[in-house]
Design a protein around this motif. Structure first.
Motif, PDB file in Angstrom:
ATOM      1  N   THR A   1     -25.617  12.449 -42.249  1.00 30.67           N
ATOM      2  CA  THR A   1     -24.417  12.766 -43.022  1.00 30.67           C
ATOM      3  C   THR A   1     -24.544  14.134 -43.674  1.00 30.67           C
ATOM      4  O   THR A   1     -23.590  14.924 -43.697  1.00 30.67           O
ATOM      5  CB  THR A   1     -24.160  11.691 -44.082  1.00 30.67           C
ATOM      6  N   GLU A   2     -25.718  14.441 -44.181  1.00 26.75           N
ATOM      7  CA  GLU A   2     -25.933  15.759 -44.796  1.00 26.75           C
ATOM      8  C   GLU A   2     -25.811  16.864 -43.754  1.00 26.75           C
ATOM      9  O   GLU A   2     -25.215  17.922 -44.014  1.00 26.75           O
ATOM     10  CB  GLU A   2     -27.302  15.821 -45.454  1.00 26.75           C
TER      11      GLU A   2
ATOM     12  N   ALA B 230     -28.463   8.992 -44.102  1.00 28.70           N
ATOM     13  CA  ALA B 230     -28.346  10.008 -45.151  1.00 28.70           C
ATOM     14  C   ALA B 230     -28.573  11.405 -44.579  1.00 28.70           C
ATOM     15  O   ALA B 230     -27.829  12.347 -44.890  1.00 28.70           O
ATOM     16  CB  ALA B 230     -29.347   9.721 -46.271  1.00 28.70           C
TER      17      ALA B 230
END
Length: 270
Positions: free
Chosen positions: A109-110, A106
């Motif tokens: 990806t951010e 997560a």
């Protein structure tokens, strides 16, 4: 070099292989930011490592440990002969190479970047750089499973050919999007591209990186500079959904090609 994660991947890989010194890794990172720190990306990792937890919901950013901690973490994660230092450049909709459903996935990806260190099939370390200020970079640390490669990366020969073709395609896209000048007194697209390339050129490569890989990375930077200028307020600035979709269809395949070529080049070995 295109990102802090790419810099750390190539220089840490060279250091782990015994071809660069620890100071070489730190010097390469400091080109990105003179102020850097290391913090746990989640409370579980913080408990395991003793690092302060970087809680983005807090009103204060965790001060983090000193940048030297990165070398200790990488050394501890590469004791196995199968251990790897791997760059990831995920985007929404394409998270190949990430352990799906993890805090590291997560965060990477951010950020659009990250790297993991460890032997495939084991639990290792994930690192994601986060800009906490204009000139301050914090490396977030995650305990994460290290995935096995699900597909082969682009061969270097194909990556080099793809990037040479991409230079021409990017120039064509720039011409289509900037058909006229908005401000005749402002900088030309060529000047803007040179400015972008100057920023990339500050970052060097370890001697252990193959010459072909360096050429690929340099050409990828050239394509990225053209695309960045093409995206920046073109003269025929898109105002409709159709125009925006047209710009996306021109540039997105080229950005995807850059990502694939950079991954192939960064992971190249003599």
């Amino acid at each position: 070099m295109s990102s802090p994660s790419a810099t750390l991947t190539v220089w840490a890989g060279s250091w782990v292989a015994g071809r660069s010194a620890p100071d070489d890794v730190l010097d390469a990172l400091r080109v990105w930011a003179t102020r850097q720190s290391v913090a746990a990306g989640d409370p579980v990792t913080g408990g395991h490592t003793g690092l302060p937890w970087a809680d983005d919901e807090s009103t204060e950013t965790a001060p983090g440990a000193g940048i030297m901690v990165l070398l200790k973490l990488i050394r501890e994660a590469t004791t196995s002969p199968e251990a790897q230092v791997r760059l990831v450049l995920p985007i929404p909709g394409d998270v190949r190479g990430l352990p799906v459903g993890t805090e590291f996935a997560a965060a990477a990806t951010e950020a659009g970047e990250g790297l993991y260190v460890g032997a495939p099939g084991t639990r290792g370390t994930g690192l994601v750089p986060v800009w906490t200020d204009d000139d301050a970079l914090q490396w977030r640390v995650y305990a994460t499973p290290i995935p096995f490669a699900t597909e082969s990366e682009m061969p270097l020969g194909e990556a080099e050919y793809t990037m040479r073709q991409a230079v021409r395609d990017a120039a064509d896209a720039l011409q289509q999007l900037h058909t006229t000048r908005v401000d005749s007194n402002g900088p030309s697209p060529r000047d803007l591209i040179e400015d972008e390339l100057a920023a990339y050129s500050q970052h060097g490569y370890p001697d252990s990186l193959p010459l072909r890989a360096r050429r690929i990375l340099d050409t990828a930077d050239q394509v990225a500079a053209i695309l960045t200028v093409a995206e920046r307020a073109p003269a025929s600035a898109p105002v409709s959904g159709t125009a925006i979709a047209a710009q996306e269809s021109l540039l997105r395949p080229l950005w995807n090609a850059i990502r694939a070529a950079r991954l192939a080049a960064v992971h190249a070995r003599d």
